[in-house]
Design a protein around this motif. Structure first.
Motif, PDB file in Angstrom:
ATOM      1  N   PHE A 138      -4.161  -7.285  -5.353  1.00 14.15           N
ATOM      2  CA  PHE A 138      -4.163  -8.158  -6.134  1.00 14.15           C
ATOM      3  C   PHE A 138      -5.390  -9.027  -5.667  1.00 14.15           C
ATOM      4  CE2 PHE A 138      -0.590  -6.558  -7.344  1.00 14.15           C
ATOM      5  CZ  PHE A 138      -0.366  -5.692  -8.841  1.00 14.15           C
ATOM      6  N   ARG A 160       0.535  -1.070  -1.613  1.00 16.69           N
ATOM      7  CA  ARG A 160       1.683  -2.277  -1.596  1.00 16.69           C
ATOM      8  C   ARG A 160       2.870  -0.912  -1.335  1.00 16.69           C
ATOM      9  NH1 ARG A 160       2.822  -3.830  -7.473  1.00 16.69           N
ATOM     10  NH2 ARG A 160       4.612  -5.110  -6.688  1.00 16.69           N
ATOM     11  N   SER A 204       5.339  -0.636  -3.134  1.00 17.39           N
ATOM     12  CA  SER A 204       6.077   0.986  -4.230  1.00 17.39           C
ATOM     13  C   SER A 204       4.946   1.416  -4.396  1.00 17.39           C
ATOM     14  CB  SER A 204       6.799  -0.267  -5.569  1.00 17.39           C
ATOM     15  OG  SER A 204       5.340  -1.365  -5.965  1.00 17.39           O
ATOM     16  N   ILE A 205       4.430   1.638  -4.125  1.00 20.17           N
ATOM     17  CA  ILE A 205       3.008   2.003  -4.655  1.00 20.17           C
ATOM     18  C   ILE A 205       2.304   2.976  -3.751  1.00 20.17           C
ATOM     19  CG2 ILE A 205       0.295   2.344  -4.717  1.00 20.17           C
ATOM     20  CD1 ILE A 205       2.181   1.289  -7.306  1.00 20.17           C
ATOM     21  N   SER A 244      -2.218  -0.293 -12.636  1.00 18.48           N
ATOM     22  CA  SER A 244      -2.277   0.973 -11.812  1.00 18.48           C
ATOM     23  C   SER A 244      -2.006   0.936 -10.293  1.00 18.48           C
ATOM     24  CB  SER A 244      -3.425   1.970 -11.549  1.00 18.48           C
ATOM     25  OG  SER A 244      -4.182   2.284 -10.840  1.00 18.48           O
ATOM     26  N   LEU A 245      -2.325  -0.674 -10.367  1.00 16.46           N
ATOM     27  CA  LEU A 245      -1.570  -1.348  -8.383  1.00 16.46           C
ATOM     28  C   LEU A 245       0.315  -1.744  -8.739  1.00 16.46           C
ATOM     29  CD1 LEU A 245      -4.348  -3.313  -6.760  1.00 16.46           C
ATOM     30  CD2 LEU A 245      -3.440  -0.998  -6.345  1.00 16.46           C
ATOM     31  N   LEU A 246       0.632  -1.403 -10.018  1.00 17.56           N
ATOM     32  CA  LEU A 246       2.581  -1.667 -10.227  1.00 17.56           C
ATOM     33  C   LEU A 246       3.066  -0.131  -9.890  1.00 17.56           C
ATOM     34  CD1 LEU A 246       2.086  -4.065 -13.508  1.00 17.56           C
ATOM     35  CD2 LEU A 246       2.515  -4.846 -11.211  1.00 17.56           C
ATOM     36  N   SER A 247       4.245  -0.071  -9.881  1.00 19.36           N
ATOM     37  CA  SER A 247       4.911   0.964  -9.649  1.00 19.36           C
ATOM     38  C   SER A 247       5.717   0.976 -11.073  1.00 19.36           C
ATOM     39  CB  SER A 247       6.440   0.332  -9.122  1.00 19.36           C
ATOM     40  OG  SER A 247       7.230  -0.547  -9.691  1.00 19.36           O
TER      41      SER A 247
END
Lengths: 295, 279
Positions: A91, A191, A193-194, B59-62
């Motif tokens: 981020f 990340r 999770s990504i 969209s950087l989140l799961s």
């Protein structure tokens, strides 16, 4: 501390960035861990997870960190418990860096820029319009990539609107990487999770180039369409693709943004490239845009 | 404020048709609205919407992280946006991992749940997905863990939607207690549109004359939607689908499915089918 360049300034950071340009001057921006307030007090522009006031902006990313960006010179970070460093940086290198650029009086558009023979070409559009995928395709035919998510533009001493390299990396989803023959096993996800990866471009130079062409990528419900945009439409195009318009309002940067936009409209040519996002293949769209740009 | 209205349904049950009717009703003119420019309703899982409200790239989140944000975002939108907000959803009425309803009572004015004979849904959904194999859709409609937009390896425009099985989707909305839900059969919208759409207007507290409702129905006719799609396409049409507004007819399930396929759907969903008069 870690030192590196970004656009026309140097950053000193307590947190390492996975990709960056080497430092070439004294740092003007500091990134540090600090305890942060949850709110900036009265006034300003508030969103669900941000609070913008003149000269400062607070962003909260759930489970990751709160970021305070102040005066174009400081980024303070307070991680949430158990937040991993990759997530904090993800981020930091996207939304937080965008705010810093705005505070440093860059005109920031949603999109990427590449350099062809000393001229900057921007690919702008809404999130998930395919900008990074197209930028990667242009890089494969020899274009030098300046950035793929933040198009940073600043007026030089002679009045030209110059595009600056932001990060020497592309952010690509696993599916796109595999389609392009990439090997995701050699890359680290942005990340944990990504399944999106930061792919270094190995660009070395930080020299800006005049931004001469801006192409807006649009999701459309018809056939492929290339359209040259007149001045009136160009205003709409620049406003519509301005990075986080609500941040500009809260940080009282709208007037500066208007002047920058006007200068860009006078200097650059603007186009719209429309496709049916779910029908047109990435390859077909790349050849369509390339042909129309005569590259 | 309790100002959100959820327009809920299992896919291919008339949700887009309802949104277009509402658009024609709210922006009433003699001319039909542009189906590619609907202004009165929003996608409840649009990441553009979430980005705009958060100020950073969602969209950087799961998918799980986005799920956790959703109830709070809807509550925030309810408190900030003016007027009633209409949100389309195919999600079952379900809960986050920590037990919060995705569709918070405190933000919700009402919901309209559209239901269609699952035999016809099966045909329409198969065409929508570009499948020639009805058995694949029958299996999906019976899958209690079925989700839309659950990919993790490519850009996604909408958050993951837990639609569950056809029966569970219906049952979940039947279980709602915190706000009023109008259940409307697609078949009734088709066979007696004035009565059905008048119930919609009444449920929403929208004060429109008979003439206005009839004009909105006319402007939303299947023929009109097909005409617009053939002229300008429809931006919500999936890539593998030939047409979004393809047939819209009732009774196609019995005509096109084999006996064993019909039996399979009835075995999976007979209880709810009977409850809504499909058996």
């Amino acid at each position: 501390m870690h030192y590196f360049d970004c656009c026309d300034f140097t950053i000193a950071s307590e947190i390492a960035w996975p990709v960056s340009f080497p430092a070439s001057r004294e740092p003007e921006v500091e990134i540090r861990y600090r305890n942060l307030p949850t709110d900036l007090g009265e006034g300003g522009e508030r969103g669900f997870r941000f609070h913008a006031k003149p000269n400062e902006l607070l962003i909260c990313v759930d489970g990751v960190a709160r970021y305070l960006i102040r005066g174009g010179k400081e980024i303070w970070i307070e991680p949430f418990p158990h937040a991993d460093e990759d997530s904090i940086v993800a981020f930091l290198q996207s939304s937080v860096l965008g705010v810093l650029l705005l505070q440093r009086r860059f005109l920031v558009l949603n999109g990427g820029v590449f350099n062809v023979d000393g001229e900057g070409i921007a690919l702008v559009g809404c999130s998930r319009a395919g900008k990074s995928t197209l930028a990667a395709a242009f890089q494969r035919i020899g274009a030098s990539l300046f950035s793929d998510e933040l198009c940073a533009i600043k007026q030089d001493s002679s009045g030209r609107m110059m595009a600056w390299p932001v990060l020497p990396a592309l952010s690509l989803w696993e599916n796109t990487l595999i389609q392009q023959g990439g090997d995701v096993t050699k890359l680290r996800p942005i990340r944990p999770s990504i399944r999106k990866y930061l792919v270094p471009t190995h660009a070395k130079s930080l020299s800006p180039v005049p931004l001469t062409q801006v192409v807006e990528l649009k999701d459309y419900h018809g056939d492929l369409l290339w359209k040259t945009v007149d001045v009136k439409e160009a205003i709409t195009l620049v406003l519509g693709n301005t990075y986080r318009h609500r941040f500009l309002i809260g940080m009282a940067l709208k007037d500066a943004h208007f002047l920058q936009s006007t200068a860009l409209i006078q200097q650059s040519r603007f186009y719209i490239a429309q496709r049916h996002l779910t029908v047109t293949s990435e390859d077909a769209f790349f050849h369509f845009v390339r042909t129309n740009l005569a590259l | 404020m309790k100002s959100i209205v959820w327009l809920a349904s299992y896919p291919k049950s008339g949700n887009t048709w309802l949104r277009i009717f509402l658009e024609n009703l709210f922006f009433a003119t003699d001319e039909p609205c542009d189906i590619n420019n609907l202004r009165s309703s929003f996608m409840s899982c649009s990441l553009d919407l979430f980005d705009h409200e958060c100020g950073w790239d969602v969209s950087l989140l799961s998918h799980d992280e986005i799920d956790r944000l959703r109830p709070e975002i809807y509550t925030y939108i309810d408190s900030q946006w003016e007027n009633v907000k209409y949100f389309k959803t195919h999600c079952a009425y379900s809960f986050t991992g920590s037990g919060e309803a995705f569709f918070p009572d405190e933000a919700t004015k009402a919901a309209i749940y559209l239901i269609r004979n699952p035999l016809d849904v099966c045909i329409s959904y198969a065409h929508h997905r570009g499948y020639s194999d009805y058995d694949r859709i029958i299996a999906e409609m019976a899958d209690a863990a079925s989700c839309l937009c659950s990919d993790t390896d490519q850009p996604f425009w909408q958050a993951r939607q837990k639609i569950l099985s056809w029966s569970l989707n219906v049952e979940s909305w039947l279980s709602v207690e915190g706000f009023p839900v109008l259940f409307l059969r697609y078949e009734d919208m088709k066979n007696n549109p004035y009565e059905a759409f008048s119930r919609v207007a009444a449920h929403l507290g929208v004060n429109k004359s008979e003439l206005e409702i009839r004009q909105a129905i006319k402007n939303s006719s299947f023929e009109e939607l097909q005409k617009q799609e053939s002229l300008n396409s429809f931006k919500e049409k999936p890539s593998r689908s030939k047409k979004f507004f393809r047939s819209g007819q009732n009774g196609m399930g019995y005509a096109m499915l084999s006996r064993s396929q019909v039996a399979s759907i009835i075995a999976n969903h007979g209880q709810i089918m009977a409850q809504f008069g499909y058996l």
